[in-house]
Design an enzyme around this catalytic site. Sequence first.
Site, PDB file in Angstrom:
ATOM      1  N   LYS A   1       0.837  -1.210   0.000  1.00 15.62           N
ATOM      2  CA  LYS A   1       0.000   0.000   0.000  1.00 15.62           C
ATOM      3  C   LYS A   1       0.868   1.255   0.000  1.00 15.62           C
ATOM      4  CE  LYS A   1      -2.928   0.164   3.553  1.00 15.62           C
ATOM      5  NZ  LYS A   1      -3.007   1.472   4.220  1.00 15.62           N
ATOM      6  N   SER A   2       1.897   1.272   0.830  1.00 11.42           N
ATOM      7  CA  SER A   2       2.731   2.483   0.933  1.00 11.42           C
ATOM      8  C   SER A   2       3.414   2.785  -0.397  1.00 11.42           C
ATOM      9  CB  SER A   2       3.804   2.287   2.008  1.00 11.42           C
ATOM     10  OG  SER A   2       3.208   2.168   3.267  1.00 11.42           O
TER      11      SER A   2
ATOM     12  N   ARG B   1       2.652   6.001  -3.163  1.00 13.77           N
ATOM     13  CA  ARG B   1       3.720   6.918  -3.585  1.00 13.77           C
ATOM     14  C   ARG B   1       3.905   6.870  -5.103  1.00 13.77           C
ATOM     15  NH1 ARG B   1       3.985   5.629   1.572  1.00 13.77           N
ATOM     16  NH2 ARG B   1       5.223   6.819   3.070  1.00 13.77           N
TER      17      ARG B   1
ATOM     18  N   ARG C   1      -8.138  11.624  13.447  1.00  8.54           N
ATOM     19  CA  ARG C   1      -6.701  11.315  13.587  1.00  8.54           C
ATOM     20  C   ARG C   1      -5.895  12.608  13.534  1.00  8.54           C
ATOM     21  NH1 ARG C   1      -5.342   6.401   9.687  1.00  8.54           N
ATOM     22  NH2 ARG C   1      -3.346   6.623  10.754  1.00  8.54           N
TER      23      ARG C   1
ATOM     24  N   SER D   1       7.218   9.327  12.043  1.00 13.33           N
ATOM     25  CA  SER D   1       6.100   8.979  11.163  1.00 13.33           C
ATOM     26  C   SER D   1       6.505   9.155   9.705  1.00 13.33           C
ATOM     27  CB  SER D   1       4.897   9.877  11.480  1.00 13.33           C
ATOM     28  OG  SER D   1       4.016   9.912  10.381  1.00 13.33           O
TER      29      SER D   1
ATOM     30  N   ASP E   1       2.675  -1.364  11.933  1.00 12.05           N
ATOM     31  CA  ASP E   1       1.403  -1.931  11.460  1.00 12.05           C
ATOM     32  C   ASP E   1       1.251  -3.405  11.816  1.00 12.05           C
ATOM     33  OD1 ASP E   1       0.622   0.479  10.422  1.00 12.05           O
ATOM     34  OD2 ASP E   1       1.372   0.061   8.407  1.00 12.05           O
TER      35      ASP E   1
ATOM     36  N   LYS F   1      -4.155   5.266  15.106  1.00  3.16           N
ATOM     37  CA  LYS F   1      -4.271   4.631  13.789  1.00  3.16           C
ATOM     38  C   LYS F   1      -5.762   4.578  13.412  1.00  3.16           C
ATOM     39  CE  LYS F   1       0.077   3.997  13.082  1.00  3.16           C
ATOM     40  NZ  LYS F   1       0.733   4.757  12.019  1.00  3.16           N
TER      41      LYS F   1
ATOM     42  N   ARG G   1      -5.528   1.075  18.363  1.00  2.00           N
ATOM     43  CA  ARG G   1      -5.150  -0.339  18.182  1.00  2.00           C
ATOM     44  C   ARG G   1      -4.670  -0.998  19.462  1.00  2.00           C
ATOM     45  NH1 ARG G   1      -2.530  -0.096  12.099  1.00  2.00           N
ATOM     46  NH2 ARG G   1      -4.541  -0.073  11.047  1.00  2.00           N
TER      47      ARG G   1
ATOM     48  N   ARG H   1      -6.706  -3.936  10.077  1.00  2.00           N
ATOM     49  CA  ARG H   1      -5.666  -4.797  10.666  1.00  2.00           C
ATOM     50  C   ARG H   1      -6.191  -5.542  11.901  1.00  2.00           C
ATOM     51  NH1 ARG H   1      -1.896  -3.794   7.108  1.00  2.00           N
ATOM     52  NH2 ARG H   1      -1.453  -1.635   6.555  1.00  2.00           N
TER      53      ARG H   1
HETATM   54  C1  S3P Z   1       2.488   4.592   6.316  1.00  2.00           C
HETATM   55  C2  S3P Z   1       3.124   4.920   7.466  1.00  2.00           C
HETATM   56  C3  S3P Z   1       2.716   4.456   8.799  1.00  2.00           C
HETATM   57  C4  S3P Z   1       1.769   3.263   8.709  1.00  2.00           C
HETATM   58  C5  S3P Z   1       0.721   3.427   7.654  1.00  2.00           C
HETATM   59  C6  S3P Z   1       1.337   3.663   6.293  1.00  2.00           C
HETATM   60  C7  S3P Z   1       2.981   5.170   5.053  1.00  2.00           C
HETATM   61  O1  S3P Z   1       2.051   5.513   9.456  1.00  2.00           O
HETATM   62  O2  S3P Z   1       1.164   3.036   9.962  1.00  2.00           O
HETATM   63  O3  S3P Z   1      -0.095   2.274   7.599  1.00  2.00           O
HETATM   64  O4  S3P Z   1       2.600   4.674   3.967  1.00  2.00           O
HETATM   65  O5  S3P Z   1       3.740   6.138   5.115  1.00  2.00           O
HETATM   66  P1  S3P Z   1       2.901   6.629  10.272  1.00  2.00           P
HETATM   67  O6  S3P Z   1       3.920   7.076   9.372  1.00  2.00           O
HETATM   68  O7  S3P Z   1       1.956   7.732  10.589  1.00  2.00           O
HETATM   69  O8  S3P Z   1       3.386   5.916  11.487  1.00  2.00           O
END
Ligand code: S3P
Length: 435
Positions: free
Chosen positions: A21-22, A26, A129, A174, A321, A348, A352, A394
Amino acid sequence: MNRHIKSADRIEGDVVPPGDKSISHRAALLNSIANGAAHVSNFCVGDDRVSMLRCLRGLGVQIRRHADCTVSGAPECFEVRGRGKHGLREPTTPLNAGNSGTTMRLVSGLLAAQSFLSIISGDSSLRNRPMGRIVTPLKQMGAQVMGRQDDSLAPLAIRGGELRGIDYEMPVASAQLKSCLLIAGLHAEGETLLRQPAASRDHTERMITAMGASTWSDGLSVGVRASELTAMDVSVPADISGAAFWLVAGACHPNASVRVKGVGFNPSRTGVLDVLDEMGAGVRVENVREEAGEPKADLVVESSSLRGVRIAGDVIPRVIDELPVLALAACFAEGTTVIEDAAELRVKESDRIRATVDGLTRLGARVEERPDGMAITGGAALSGAECDSYGDHRIAMTLAVAGLLARGETVVAGAEAASVSYPAFWDTLDELTRS
Ligand code: S3P
């Protein structure tokens, strides 16, 4: 929706989790402001992808799904037509980031550099959030950003424009905050330097560097200068956060053998493997290779005897995560596992810490809630019970795996939340337990 999960006699098979996903987010966002067009294959599936693509299309970006990717040969891909650094269009309606924190925070970094007005919001979880962490530095860079409750919560109204680079001490480790500011920094005059309290996932740095941005890093600091990006095809590896559910299922079940294929193996994401290794789960890493600047590998797990460990400090951002499902693994370990320094878990998609403690306690685990984590004493046999996902993907998947490992039947309420990141999760669960 309620899902009923029965105790599994055996867990066996090969799994390919959805695209990371990340990295998918991007790849879509950065190619949207690049020069040229790019194809992104193995793009993540689920509601969060819909949220990111909807926001980018709302800014005038053309993104087309192709059933066959002529570039990579993959069965599906997305073609993103970059609009260059100054080509985004003022959205005519508020942008909706749905349940996706990554979408809201990364897109806000982009909006901060646009001279038009945009409003970005999301579902009730996302509207609660913390957004102050991005609003404060974006204002320091010169953007006008307003939000509810003293600019700390979405919806956010952003009128950007000329930005200036900042030297910023990040209050939290983060990757979403870091990426938001790196994206703004691509458009800012001078240098943007971010000092992290601990290392978080580095996909943004890797991708903008590969796309031609001027970046540098030194220990925990990451810097970027104003840069143009060149479009780049990306073949997204499978999501290690999705893989984690099957790794824990395989390690904890007494009769299991699972191979998870093509998983992203970026060191800023492999904390789950380090923790499982310390717990005694022999996850074998095979076939390591690299694509588009990101390493990937196959992961093989078998039934293991686990021991309790302390999960704290610098590993936390690398495993953030995966902590709910590692808490489940701790229920099967000898001794006590302590999770500390993880207060971020409370902000989150759900709280969690509360959701994990609640679910595991209902199944008979010995879990103590702490302000910044939890303590789990292993060895208590889990028994099927009714539990709740708290609307969090999750948590839904962690409790489903708990159901496979517990005696009797477990009912997970709000199981549909899994579709946020892993719509095929339930099919895979059926396939792995059909013996
Ligand atoms: C993510 C960063 C994390 C993660 C999220 C995806 C990202 O959050 O928990 O599921 O894609 O940059 P944080 O960066 O806020 O910890």
